[in-house]
Design a protein around this motif. Structure first.
Motif, PDB file in Angstrom:
ATOM      1  N   PHE A 121       0.881  -1.148   0.058  1.00 35.81           N
ATOM      2  CA  PHE A 121      -0.029  -0.013   0.112  1.00 35.81           C
ATOM      3  C   PHE A 121       0.878   1.165   0.119  1.00 35.81           C
ATOM      4  CE2 PHE A 121      -3.372  -2.726   2.209  1.00 35.81           C
ATOM      5  CZ  PHE A 121      -4.137  -3.031   1.054  1.00 35.81           C
ATOM      6  N   ALA A 122       2.071   1.095   0.660  1.00 37.33           N
ATOM      7  CA  ALA A 122       2.619   2.568   0.906  1.00 37.33           C
ATOM      8  C   ALA A 122       3.507   2.869  -0.600  1.00 37.33           C
ATOM      9  CB  ALA A 122       3.750   2.358   2.035  1.00 37.33           C
ATOM     10  N   GLU A 123       3.879   1.648  -1.153  1.00 38.69           N
ATOM     11  CA  GLU A 123       4.602   1.759  -2.557  1.00 38.69           C
ATOM     12  C   GLU A 123       3.592   2.213  -3.397  1.00 38.69           C
ATOM     13  OE1 GLU A 123       7.373  -1.172  -3.521  1.00 38.69           O
ATOM     14  OE2 GLU A 123       8.128  -1.132  -1.558  1.00 38.69           O
ATOM     15  N   ILE A 124       2.468   1.445  -3.457  1.00 33.34           N
ATOM     16  CA  ILE A 124       1.424   1.889  -4.648  1.00 33.34           C
ATOM     17  C   ILE A 124       0.940   3.433  -4.383  1.00 33.34           C
ATOM     18  CG2 ILE A 124      -0.915   1.625  -5.174  1.00 33.34           C
ATOM     19  CD1 ILE A 124      -0.175  -1.541  -4.713  1.00 33.34           C
ATOM     20  N   GLY A 125       0.914   3.820  -3.008  1.00 31.21           N
ATOM     21  CA  GLY A 125       0.345   5.129  -2.761  1.00 31.21           C
ATOM     22  C   GLY A 125       1.252   6.132  -3.049  1.00 31.21           C
ATOM     23  N   ALA A 126       2.628   5.939  -2.797  1.00 30.36           N
ATOM     24  CA  ALA A 126       3.786   6.911  -3.168  1.00 30.36           C
ATOM     25  C   ALA A 126       3.734   7.057  -4.775  1.00 30.36           C
ATOM     26  CB  ALA A 126       5.153   6.260  -2.520  1.00 30.36           C
ATOM     27  N   LYS A 127       3.670   5.898  -5.465  1.00 29.91           N
ATOM     28  CA  LYS A 127       3.617   5.902  -7.076  1.00 29.91           C
ATOM     29  C   LYS A 127       2.364   6.662  -7.533  1.00 29.91           C
ATOM     30  CE  LYS A 127       5.480   4.512 -10.906  1.00 29.91           C
ATOM     31  NZ  LYS A 127       6.884   4.832 -11.479  1.00 29.91           N
ATOM     32  N   LEU A 128       1.333   6.567  -7.053  1.00 31.41           N
ATOM     33  CA  LEU A 128       0.186   7.177  -7.372  1.00 31.41           C
ATOM     34  C   LEU A 128       0.558   8.797  -7.092  1.00 31.41           C
ATOM     35  CD1 LEU A 128      -2.764   4.997  -6.794  1.00 31.41           C
ATOM     36  CD2 LEU A 128      -1.681   5.710  -8.826  1.00 31.41           C
ATOM     37  N   VAL A 152      -3.588   8.711 -15.195  1.00 29.78           N
ATOM     38  CA  VAL A 152      -3.858   7.508 -14.461  1.00 29.78           C
ATOM     39  C   VAL A 152      -5.222   7.081 -15.133  1.00 29.78           C
ATOM     40  CG1 VAL A 152      -4.781   6.593 -12.089  1.00 29.78           C
ATOM     41  CG2 VAL A 152      -2.802   8.280 -12.450  1.00 29.78           C
ATOM     42  N   VAL A 153      -5.332   5.653 -15.420  1.00 25.80           N
ATOM     43  CA  VAL A 153      -6.634   5.123 -16.027  1.00 25.80           C
ATOM     44  C   VAL A 153      -6.968   3.878 -15.046  1.00 25.80           C
ATOM     45  CG1 VAL A 153      -7.766   4.014 -17.964  1.00 25.80           C
ATOM     46  CG2 VAL A 153      -6.066   5.943 -18.261  1.00 25.80           C
ATOM     47  N   PHE A 154      -8.094   4.164 -14.660  1.00 31.73           N
ATOM     48  CA  PHE A 154      -8.741   2.862 -13.739  1.00 31.73           C
ATOM     49  C   PHE A 154      -9.368   1.926 -14.707  1.00 31.73           C
ATOM     50  CE2 PHE A 154     -12.242   0.787 -11.373  1.00 31.73           C
ATOM     51  CZ  PHE A 154     -11.200  -0.092 -10.614  1.00 31.73           C
ATOM     52  N   SER A 155      -8.950   0.822 -14.785  1.00 25.59           N
ATOM     53  CA  SER A 155      -9.481  -0.470 -15.678  1.00 25.59           C
ATOM     54  C   SER A 155     -10.203  -1.302 -14.673  1.00 25.59           C
ATOM     55  CB  SER A 155      -8.546  -0.980 -16.345  1.00 25.59           C
ATOM     56  OG  SER A 155      -9.237  -2.005 -17.185  1.00 25.59           O
ATOM     57  N   GLY A 156     -11.587  -1.181 -14.329  1.00 27.72           N
ATOM     58  CA  GLY A 156     -12.364  -1.840 -13.488  1.00 27.72           C
ATOM     59  C   GLY A 156     -12.287  -3.520 -13.493  1.00 27.72           C
ATOM     60  N   GLY A 157     -12.317  -4.099 -14.804  1.00 26.97           N
ATOM     61  CA  GLY A 157     -12.486  -5.119 -14.799  1.00 26.97           C
ATOM     62  C   GLY A 157     -13.806  -6.093 -14.056  1.00 26.97           C
ATOM     63  N   ARG A 158     -13.610  -6.877 -13.326  1.00 27.66           N
ATOM     64  CA  ARG A 158     -14.823  -7.464 -12.676  1.00 27.66           C
ATOM     65  C   ARG A 158     -15.045  -6.237 -11.435  1.00 27.66           C
ATOM     66  NH1 ARG A 158     -13.369 -12.350  -9.850  1.00 27.66           N
ATOM     67  NH2 ARG A 158     -12.897 -10.921  -8.207  1.00 27.66           N
ATOM     68  N   ASN A 159     -15.600  -5.242 -11.927  1.00 26.34           N
ATOM     69  CA  ASN A 159     -15.483  -4.205 -10.615  1.00 26.34           C
ATOM     70  C   ASN A 159     -17.098  -4.121 -10.049  1.00 26.34           C
ATOM     71  OD1 ASN A 159     -15.420  -1.863  -9.007  1.00 26.34           O
ATOM     72  ND2 ASN A 159     -15.522  -0.377 -10.893  1.00 26.34           N
ATOM     73  N   GLN A 160     -17.194  -5.096  -9.179  1.00 32.23           N
ATOM     74  CA  GLN A 160     -18.296  -5.073  -8.158  1.00 32.23           C
ATOM     75  C   GLN A 160     -18.595  -3.742  -7.473  1.00 32.23           C
ATOM     76  OE1 GLN A 160     -20.638  -7.435  -8.703  1.00 32.23           O
ATOM     77  NE2 GLN A 160     -19.347  -8.480 -10.022  1.00 32.23           N
ATOM     78  N   GLN A 161     -17.485  -3.037  -7.289  1.00 29.32           N
ATOM     79  CA  GLN A 161     -17.427  -1.827  -6.357  1.00 29.32           C
ATOM     80  C   GLN A 161     -17.495  -0.691  -7.126  1.00 29.32           C
ATOM     81  OE1 GLN A 161     -15.140  -4.494  -5.856  1.00 29.32           O
ATOM     82  NE2 GLN A 161     -16.361  -5.486  -4.340  1.00 29.32           N
ATOM     83  N   ALA A 162     -17.961  -0.469  -8.314  1.00 29.69           N
ATOM     84  CA  ALA A 162     -18.078   0.633  -9.241  1.00 29.69           C
ATOM     85  C   ALA A 162     -18.676   1.953  -8.713  1.00 29.69           C
ATOM     86  CB  ALA A 162     -19.145   0.326 -10.433  1.00 29.69           C
TER      87      ALA A 162
END
Length: 187
Positions: A121-128, A152-162
């Motif tokens: 989470f820390a590394e992903i957050g820092a990158k974002l 930044v593009v969000f690609s939902g895939g199976r996105n049950q939490q849209a």
């Protein structure tokens, strides 16, 4: 050989659904985007079988009336596809990923290291955070591209939490590319 096959097949039979040790848990399958209702047979905390939930409209031609007594409903199985039934194998697959992996070599090398969720989470957050620039244009010569945050593009895939992911990527993070799975005209 025949006796060995009989012993393996009949020596430890799966309990019938009416056995008091059998728990029936109802949920939703996430192995595709169908969101079918599932009925899971659990004994001693171990998932043994996944069937369709008879109360769910995707699993029977005419689902059970919701007023049906649960004791009667536990004896009725709805249909579920092979992907849904494969949930047992997916859950107990010895190669299933249970912790985050980080690439430990060059791309394509197949080298990975296990890291903690906190580190991931820390590394992903820092990158974002490096992309969350709401003021600097992506390209000053092409202002229609908007600010750097739109890289930044969000690609939902199976996105049950849209509903959550739409609010997060659009309102919190600020990218106009908050949904990749539907056309911009439909957002």
């Amino acid at each position: 050989m025949e006796n060995q096959a009989k012993a393996e097949s009949f020596g430890n039979p799966a309990l019938v659904d009416t056995d008091p040790r059998v728990e029936i848990k109802y949920s939703v399958c996430l192995n595709c985007q169908g969101g079918c209702g599932i009925r899971c047979k659990v004994v001693d905390g171990v998932l043994l079988k996944v069937d369709g939930n008879p109360y769910h409209p995707n699993t029977l031609e005419s689902h059970l009336p919701y007023a049906t007594d649960p004791a009667d409903a536990r004896l009725i199985r709805g249909r579920i596809c092979a992907k849904g039934q494969a949930a047992v194998q997916s859950l107990y697959d010895p190669y299933r990923l249970k912790r985050p992996l980080k690439r430990a070599g060059a791309r394509g090398s197949g080298l990975w290291q296990t890291i903690t969720w906190e580190q991931a989470f820390a590394e992903i957050g820092a990158k974002l955070a490096t992309y969350r620039d709401l003021a600097t244009p992506i390209d000053p010569a092409a202002p229609e591209l908007g600010p750097k945050v739109n890289q930044v593009v969000f690609s939902g895939g199976r996105n049950q939490q849209a509903p959550f992911t739409d609010r997060f990527w659009k309102k919190v993070f600020g990218t106009t590319n908050f949904r990749h799975d539907i056309p911009a005209s439909a957002r």
